[in-house]
Structures are given as structure tokens and as C-alpha cells.
Motif scaffolding. Sequence first.
Motif, PDB file in Angstrom:
ATOM      1  N   LEU A  98       0.852  -1.188   0.000  1.00 52.60           N
ATOM      2  CA  LEU A  98       0.000   0.000   0.000  1.00 52.60           C
ATOM      3  C   LEU A  98       0.886   1.235   0.000  1.00 52.60           C
ATOM      4  O   LEU A  98       1.658   1.453   0.932  1.00 52.60           O
ATOM      5  N   TRP A  99       0.767   2.031  -1.045  1.00 55.00           N
ATOM      6  CA  TRP A  99       1.528   3.275  -1.138  1.00 55.00           C
ATOM      7  C   TRP A  99       0.550   4.429  -0.939  1.00 55.00           C
ATOM      8  O   TRP A  99      -0.321   4.664  -1.778  1.00 55.00           O
ATOM      9  N   ILE A 100       0.678   5.120   0.181  1.00 51.41           N
ATOM     10  CA  ILE A 100      -0.209   6.239   0.499  1.00 51.41           C
ATOM     11  C   ILE A 100       0.402   7.509  -0.060  1.00 51.41           C
ATOM     12  O   ILE A 100       1.487   7.929   0.359  1.00 51.41           O
ATOM     13  N   THR A 101      -0.287   8.140  -1.017  1.00 48.64           N
ATOM     14  CA  THR A 101       0.223   9.380  -1.607  1.00 48.64           C
ATOM     15  C   THR A 101      -0.437  10.617  -1.006  1.00 48.64           C
ATOM     16  O   THR A 101       0.117  11.712  -1.069  1.00 48.64           O
ATOM     17  N   ASP A 102      -1.630  10.436  -0.412  1.00 47.58           N
ATOM     18  CA  ASP A 102      -2.340  11.572   0.178  1.00 47.58           C
ATOM     19  C   ASP A 102      -3.295  11.044   1.247  1.00 47.58           C
ATOM     20  O   ASP A 102      -3.916   9.997   1.079  1.00 47.58           O
ATOM     21  N   GLY A 103      -3.425  11.791   2.360  1.00 45.23           N
ATOM     22  CA  GLY A 103      -4.283  11.349   3.451  1.00 45.23           C
ATOM     23  C   GLY A 103      -3.540  10.394   4.363  1.00 45.23           C
ATOM     24  O   GLY A 103      -2.315  10.290   4.335  1.00 45.23           O
ATOM     25  N   ASP A 104      -4.277   9.671   5.182  1.00 46.23           N
ATOM     26  CA  ASP A 104      -3.656   8.656   6.033  1.00 46.23           C
ATOM     27  C   ASP A 104      -4.675   7.583   6.395  1.00 46.23           C
ATOM     28  O   ASP A 104      -5.877   7.811   6.332  1.00 46.23           O
ATOM     29  N   ILE A 105      -4.161   6.416   6.732  1.00 44.80           N
ATOM     30  CA  ILE A 105      -4.989   5.280   7.113  1.00 44.80           C
ATOM     31  C   ILE A 105      -4.492   4.759   8.461  1.00 44.80           C
ATOM     32  O   ILE A 105      -3.290   4.596   8.665  1.00 44.80           O
ATOM     33  N   LYS A 106      -5.426   4.527   9.370  1.00 44.87           N
ATOM     34  CA  LYS A 106      -5.095   3.876  10.630  1.00 44.87           C
ATOM     35  C   LYS A 106      -5.142   2.374  10.389  1.00 44.87           C
ATOM     36  O   LYS A 106      -6.179   1.833  10.005  1.00 44.87           O
ATOM     37  N   VAL A 107      -4.022   1.723  10.591  1.00 48.10           N
ATOM     38  CA  VAL A 107      -3.917   0.295  10.326  1.00 48.10           C
ATOM     39  C   VAL A 107      -3.572  -0.428  11.619  1.00 48.10           C
ATOM     40  O   VAL A 107      -2.653  -0.019  12.332  1.00 48.10           O
ATOM     41  N   THR A 108      -4.302  -1.487  11.922  1.00 44.70           N
ATOM     42  CA  THR A 108      -3.944  -2.363  13.040  1.00 44.70           C
ATOM     43  C   THR A 108      -3.517  -3.692  12.449  1.00 44.70           C
ATOM     44  O   THR A 108      -4.285  -4.359  11.767  1.00 44.70           O
ATOM     45  N   LEU A 109      -2.246  -4.051  12.672  1.00 45.15           N
ATOM     46  CA  LEU A 109      -1.705  -5.314  12.195  1.00 45.15           C
ATOM     47  C   LEU A 109      -1.383  -6.194  13.390  1.00 45.15           C
ATOM     48  O   LEU A 109      -0.524  -5.842  14.206  1.00 45.15           O
ATOM     49  N   ASP A 110      -2.099  -7.307  13.495  1.00 47.79           N
ATOM     50  CA  ASP A 110      -1.859  -8.240  14.596  1.00 47.79           C
ATOM     51  C   ASP A 110      -1.917  -7.531  15.946  1.00 47.79           C
ATOM     52  O   ASP A 110      -1.025  -7.687  16.785  1.00 47.79           O
ATOM     53  N   PRO A 159       1.113 -12.256   3.596  1.00 46.86           N
ATOM     54  CA  PRO A 159      -0.101 -13.079   3.738  1.00 46.86           C
ATOM     55  C   PRO A 159      -0.285 -13.551   5.176  1.00 46.86           C
ATOM     56  O   PRO A 159       0.681 -13.838   5.882  1.00 46.86           O
ATOM     57  N   GLY A 160      -1.531 -13.617   5.590  1.00 44.75           N
ATOM     58  CA  GLY A 160      -1.848 -14.152   6.901  1.00 44.75           C
ATOM     59  C   GLY A 160      -1.877 -13.154   8.032  1.00 44.75           C
ATOM     60  O   GLY A 160      -2.368 -13.456   9.120  1.00 44.75           O
ATOM     61  N   ARG A 161      -1.358 -11.949   7.820  1.00 40.77           N
ATOM     62  CA  ARG A 161      -1.403 -10.937   8.876  1.00 40.77           C
ATOM     63  C   ARG A 161      -2.856 -10.503   9.079  1.00 40.77           C
ATOM     64  O   ARG A 161      -3.607 -10.345   8.114  1.00 40.77           O
ATOM     65  N   VAL A 162      -3.249 -10.297  10.315  1.00 37.86           N
ATOM     66  CA  VAL A 162      -4.605  -9.832  10.610  1.00 37.86           C
ATOM     67  C   VAL A 162      -4.597  -8.308  10.544  1.00 37.86           C
ATOM     68  O   VAL A 162      -3.910  -7.648  11.325  1.00 37.86           O
ATOM     69  N   ALA A 163      -5.336  -7.760   9.594  1.00 35.29           N
ATOM     70  CA  ALA A 163      -5.316  -6.324   9.336  1.00 35.29           C
ATOM     71  C   ALA A 163      -6.690  -5.707   9.563  1.00 35.29           C
ATOM     72  O   ALA A 163      -7.725  -6.329   9.311  1.00 35.29           O
ATOM     73  N   GLU A 164      -6.670  -4.466  10.025  1.00 38.83           N
ATOM     74  CA  GLU A 164      -7.897  -3.684  10.228  1.00 38.83           C
ATOM     75  C   GLU A 164      -7.588  -2.256   9.778  1.00 38.83           C
ATOM     76  O   GLU A 164      -6.566  -1.687  10.163  1.00 38.83           O
ATOM     77  N   PHE A 165      -8.450  -1.677   8.947  1.00 39.23           N
ATOM     78  CA  PHE A 165      -8.194  -0.361   8.358  1.00 39.23           C
ATOM     79  C   PHE A 165      -9.294   0.625   8.733  1.00 39.23           C
ATOM     80  O   PHE A 165     -10.477   0.281   8.729  1.00 39.23           O
ATOM     81  N   LYS A 177      -3.401 -13.642  20.798  1.00 36.99           N
ATOM     82  CA  LYS A 177      -3.789 -12.233  20.860  1.00 36.99           C
ATOM     83  C   LYS A 177      -4.672 -11.852  19.680  1.00 36.99           C
ATOM     84  O   LYS A 177      -5.629 -11.083  19.824  1.00 36.99           O
ATOM     85  N   ARG A 178      -4.347 -12.376  18.500  1.00 35.86           N
ATOM     86  CA  ARG A 178      -5.176 -12.104  17.328  1.00 35.86           C
ATOM     87  C   ARG A 178      -6.610 -12.548  17.572  1.00 35.86           C
ATOM     88  O   ARG A 178      -7.569 -11.826  17.290  1.00 35.86           O
ATOM     89  N   LEU A 179      -6.764 -13.773  18.084  1.00 35.13           N
ATOM     90  CA  LEU A 179      -8.103 -14.309  18.310  1.00 35.13           C
ATOM     91  C   LEU A 179      -8.812 -13.594  19.453  1.00 35.13           C
ATOM     92  O   LEU A 179     -10.023 -13.353  19.394  1.00 35.13           O
ATOM     93  N   LEU A 180      -8.077 -13.227  20.495  1.00 32.32           N
ATOM     94  CA  LEU A 180      -8.684 -12.498  21.608  1.00 32.32           C
ATOM     95  C   LEU A 180      -9.158 -11.116  21.162  1.00 32.32           C
ATOM     96  O   LEU A 180     -10.236 -10.666  21.538  1.00 32.32           O
ATOM     97  N   HIS A 181      -8.341 -10.448  20.366  1.00 32.94           N
ATOM     98  CA  HIS A 181      -8.658  -9.076  19.945  1.00 32.94           C
ATOM     99  C   HIS A 181      -9.766  -9.040  18.898  1.00 32.94           C
ATOM    100  O   HIS A 181     -10.626  -8.162  18.927  1.00 32.94           O
TER     101      HIS A 181
END
Length: 291
Positions: free
Chosen positions: A47-59, A75-81, A242-246
Motif C-alpha cells: 500500500l503506497w499512500i500518496t495523500d491522506g492517512d490510514i489507521k492500520v492495526t496489524l496483529d 499473507p496471513g497478517r490480521v489487518a484492520e483499516f 492475541k489475534r483471536l482475543l482481539h
Amino acid sequence: MKATDIPLYSLRDWFPDAEKFAVTTLSSGAAGARPAAPHRNDFYSILWITDGDIKVTLDTVPYTAQAHTILFIAPGRVAEFHGHAHGWWIAFEEQFYCVRDEAANRSRGINSLLFFNPDFATVLSPDGTDETTLSGIIAMMEDECQKKGDHYVDAFVNLLQLFLIRVSRIMEREERAGEHATAGPFLQFRHLIEQHYKDKKNVSDYARLLNMTPVCLNALSKSLSGQTAGEQIRGHVILEAKRLLHNTDLSAKEIAYRLGFEDAPYFSRFFKKYTSQTLLEFRDQSRLNTV
């Protein structure tokens, strides 16, 4: 509704017409419809962010991908945007271009730690000259995807390799990979943990798969990560917990079973020993931190 699992998406869930790779703008098509809810993809994402911002939670770890940054997700990382941004999304499957082979990558000028590193996340900040070069490469990628001319698959894989070479140079310039230059066997060890953490929890199991002694594997792991091989194995089990708990509402017993523990109380003690938190304490605190 009770969350019982983390959704897993394939490339064609996002790009129905894709073969094994795709490139698009972040604000268009399936890319713009990416869910905020926690999920996994079974392919690589850049992901290349050129403008703005994204809050990302990885694992369970929050990041802010701001303008002029590039984020690499294996692959396989638990992501939330959360949030909206403009930029580019490059996606490709393991079968199309493998970045787990450290020896092959070294010969190609690509750093595997773009995707595979102790934190499982890399964020780079290209300068203006870098962005001009990378923009040109992505523009050609997009053109190949849209027009599908003769040998367009070959063209795309070569453009992807060029892109990865360029961002590897940025990574090295930012001095993020120097101390891990010989990390090939260690990366293989980490990959094996991802594959077998449910049924193999002893150092000797992984040493056997890597054709080395447990003592050598411990020394390798300690020198490259500061942790013993046993700590690496336990750390990944705890990460999965932690992934499953969260991200789900599964009970302690259900999570223990998914992680290969037959004794749920033992699993609860295991988690408390290595995190200093009970399962419930971690679930409540991690969700509070990402509100």
C-alpha cells in the motif's frame, strides 16, 4: 453477533478478474471497499499512500500509514483499516512471485525483510526522487493490467521485481536491514513456525526440519532477534492467541483448542506467564487501545 473467526480473503475476492496479481488505486473498485473489520488476505499487499492517512492495526499493533509512506503486508497478517487515503495498492499471490526465498532474493537484489521481519510490518518513506521513479513503474504496471497485451504477465513480473529492488534500496538506505543481512535460515525458521505452531512447540522439532541442532538454532535465533528459538515459538503462539482475543469473541477454551492446547487451564496459565495478563485482561485492554 458473536465473532467466531477472522475472515480470510483471496486475491479474487478483491479483484474478480485478476489472475495472480493486480494493481489499482486505493480509492477505486474493490480497494475502496476494503472492510474496516479485522481480516486476513492470503496474498501480498503493498500500500503506497500518496495523500491522506490510514489507521492500520496489524496483529493488534496500531500503525498510522501517512502520506508518502509505503506499507508492506505479508499473507496471513490480521489487518484492520480505518480512514481514507489516496494512493496505490499492489497485490500478488505467492505462486506469482515468492519473496520468502532469501537466497533467491539476494541474487535479485530484493530484501525479504520488506515483508518478513521481527515485527511482520515494514513502513518506508520514499523521497521525492524515489516517488517519481516508483510512480513510473506503477503506471506501467497498471497499463499492463488494463491492456493485457502480448507477454503482459512477463512484463508485470519484471516490473514488480524492479519495484521491489527499488524499495529494497530505500529500506537499506534507511538502515533497517543491516543487522539482519544473513537472516535467510532465520526467516525459514519463522516461516516454519507459521506453518506448524499448532502441532510443533519444541525447538527440537524445528531444528530437525532445518537440519541443524537445537543448540545451533537457538544461537542463530538469539544472534538475529535477541530471542531464543523457544521464545520465538512461544511468541508466535501468543501472537495467534492475541489475534483471536482481539478480533473474535471465542472463549478461552475455544482459543486453546485452535492453538493446539488440549488443556484450557494450562493454556490460560501459559498466556498469563508470558504476558503478565489474563486472557480477559488482554482482550479488554487491546480493544480499548484501538477504539
